[in-house]
Design a protein around this motif. Structure first.
Motif, PDB file in Angstrom:
ATOM      1  N   THR A  56       0.834  -1.201   0.000  1.00  0.00           N
ATOM      2  CA  THR A  56       0.000   0.000   0.000  1.00  0.00           C
ATOM      3  C   THR A  56       0.871   1.254   0.000  1.00  0.00           C
ATOM      4  O   THR A  56       2.098   1.175   0.065  1.00  0.00           O
ATOM      5  N   MET A  57       0.228   2.414  -0.029  1.00  0.00           N
ATOM      6  CA  MET A  57       0.966   3.676   0.049  1.00  0.00           C
ATOM      7  C   MET A  57       1.481   3.947   1.465  1.00  0.00           C
ATOM      8  O   MET A  57       2.138   4.948   1.711  1.00  0.00           O
ATOM      9  N   TYR A  58       1.168   3.038   2.397  1.00  0.00           N
ATOM     10  CA  TYR A  58       1.671   3.166   3.762  1.00  0.00           C
ATOM     11  C   TYR A  58       2.901   2.284   3.974  1.00  0.00           C
ATOM     12  O   TYR A  58       3.295   2.008   5.111  1.00  0.00           O
ATOM     13  N   SER A  59       3.538   1.851   2.894  1.00  0.00           N
ATOM     14  CA  SER A  59       4.654   0.914   3.003  1.00  0.00           C
ATOM     15  C   SER A  59       5.806   1.392   3.889  1.00  0.00           C
ATOM     16  O   SER A  59       6.476   0.561   4.501  1.00  0.00           O
ATOM     17  N   PRO A  60       6.089   2.706   4.017  1.00  0.00           N
ATOM     18  CA  PRO A  60       7.177   3.115   4.915  1.00  0.00           C
ATOM     19  C   PRO A  60       6.944   2.745   6.376  1.00  0.00           C
ATOM     20  O   PRO A  60       7.877   2.815   7.191  1.00  0.00           O
ATOM     21  N   MET A  61       5.730   2.331   6.728  1.00  0.00           N
ATOM     22  CA  MET A  61       5.466   1.910   8.098  1.00  0.00           C
ATOM     23  C   MET A  61       6.080   0.541   8.394  1.00  0.00           C
ATOM     24  O   MET A  61       6.242   0.165   9.562  1.00  0.00           O
ATOM     25  N   ASP A  62       6.426  -0.215   7.368  1.00  0.00           N
ATOM     26  CA  ASP A  62       7.040  -1.526   7.543  1.00  0.00           C
ATOM     27  C   ASP A  62       8.559  -1.363   7.541  1.00  0.00           C
ATOM     28  O   ASP A  62       9.121  -0.809   6.595  1.00  0.00           O
ATOM     29  N   PRO A  63       9.266  -1.829   8.578  1.00  0.00           N
ATOM     30  CA  PRO A  63      10.728  -1.708   8.611  1.00  0.00           C
ATOM     31  C   PRO A  63      11.419  -2.295   7.382  1.00  0.00           C
ATOM     32  O   PRO A  63      12.484  -1.828   6.982  1.00  0.00           O
ATOM     33  N   VAL A  64      10.793  -3.325   6.764  1.00  0.00           N
ATOM     34  CA  VAL A  64      11.392  -3.939   5.574  1.00  0.00           C
ATOM     35  C   VAL A  64      11.504  -2.924   4.434  1.00  0.00           C
ATOM     36  O   VAL A  64      12.398  -3.021   3.585  1.00  0.00           O
ATOM     37  N   PHE A  65      10.607  -1.949   4.417  1.00  0.00           N
ATOM     38  CA  PHE A  65      10.623  -0.914   3.383  1.00  0.00           C
ATOM     39  C   PHE A  65      11.999  -0.265   3.295  1.00  0.00           C
ATOM     40  O   PHE A  65      12.553  -0.075   2.204  1.00  0.00           O
ATOM     41  N   TRP A  66      12.567   0.059   4.451  1.00  0.00           N
ATOM     42  CA  TRP A  66      13.828   0.785   4.476  1.00  0.00           C
ATOM     43  C   TRP A  66      14.993  -0.090   4.033  1.00  0.00           C
ATOM     44  O   TRP A  66      15.913   0.377   3.343  1.00  0.00           O
ATOM     45  N   LEU A  67      14.970  -1.367   4.394  1.00  0.00           N
ATOM     46  CA  LEU A  67      15.988  -2.297   3.933  1.00  0.00           C
ATOM     47  C   LEU A  67      15.884  -2.472   2.415  1.00  0.00           C
ATOM     48  O   LEU A  67      16.896  -2.451   1.694  1.00  0.00           O
TER      49      LEU A  67
END
Length: 235
Positions: free
Chosen positions: A27-38
């Motif tokens: 979703t457009m809220y993906s930065p809420m998942d720590p995996v996003f940053w990795l």
């Protein structure tokens, strides 16, 4: 060109990882998942390594169009920021105070980069397996290997693991030794998933561009499997 490498990353591994993870990553809220940053750090690493292969030409290469069809410029501002794009194109300068383990910071002007750029040699069974592919496949999918002009950074295929942890100044990091890939797990490359129409619409992707990248990747997987190439990352 920059637009080529952007399309290759954006329309393949970037989107597929988001969809494969599911949840907020889908979703457009993906930065809420720590995996996003990795995940995004890894995409950035691909870009940085691509730049480092030919730094004089690629460090400030920025071409193509944005989602509205406007031609992009280094004078444009980064999305949701007042920083110009030119200020984030080179690692180790300004706010880009980091690098990756396969390249080291280079000082001096852009023209000196090709002389000062450093990379870590990583003897690689995977690289050797690629070099042993039939000449026609090398020419089609690995042209620099076919011509013998490949940069060391293009040979960094030995491991998806870092040479050492990011906290390299700690005692534990100093003693860290990255494990070697398990050669017993080699196998044929699996066919990848494709981006969904919902994802394409949400991200404002060009569907024609996406289909072209997917078709090219599909042909490559089929050709390498037919040639007997065994990927170390198949399982």
């Amino acid at each position: 060109t920059y637009s080529d490498i952007r399309a290759s990353i954006e329309n393949s591994i970037h989107g597929i990882i988001h969809l494969s993870m599911g949840g907020d990553m889908n979703t457009m809220y993906s930065p809420m998942d720590p995996v996003f940053w990795l995940h995004h750090s890894n995409c950035d690493r691909y870009w940085a390594q691509w730049q480092a292969i030919s730094p004089d030409d690629r460090t400030y290469m920025y071409d193509g169009t944005d989602t509205s069809g406007k031609t992009v410029s280094l004078d444009d501002n980064v999305l949701l920021s007042d920083a110009p794009v030119a200020s984030v194109m080179r690692l180790g300068y300004g706010d880009m105070c980091y690098t990756y383990d396969t390249i080291k910071d280079a000082n001096g002007d852009a023209n000196a980069l090709s002389k000062r750029q450093k990379c870590i040699r990583r003897p690689s069974a995977q690289t050797q397996a690629v070099k042993e592919l039939p000449p026609d496949l090398l020419k089609e999918y690995y042209p620099s290997f076919a011509s013998g002009s490949n940069n060391l950074l293009e040979s960094e295929m030995s491991s998806i693991l870092p040479g050492q942890p990011m906290a390299a100044d700690t005692v534990a990091a100093a003693a860290f030794v990255a494990p070697k890939p398990d050669e017993s797990k080699r196998g044929k490359m699996p066919m990848f998933s494709t981006l969904t129409d919902k994802w394409l619409n949400m991200m404002h992707y060009n569907s024609t561009e996406v289909k072209a990248v997917e078709q090219r990747a599909r042909q490559m997987v089929e050709a390498l499997n037919k040639a007997g190439y065994l990927s170390p990352y198949a399982v």
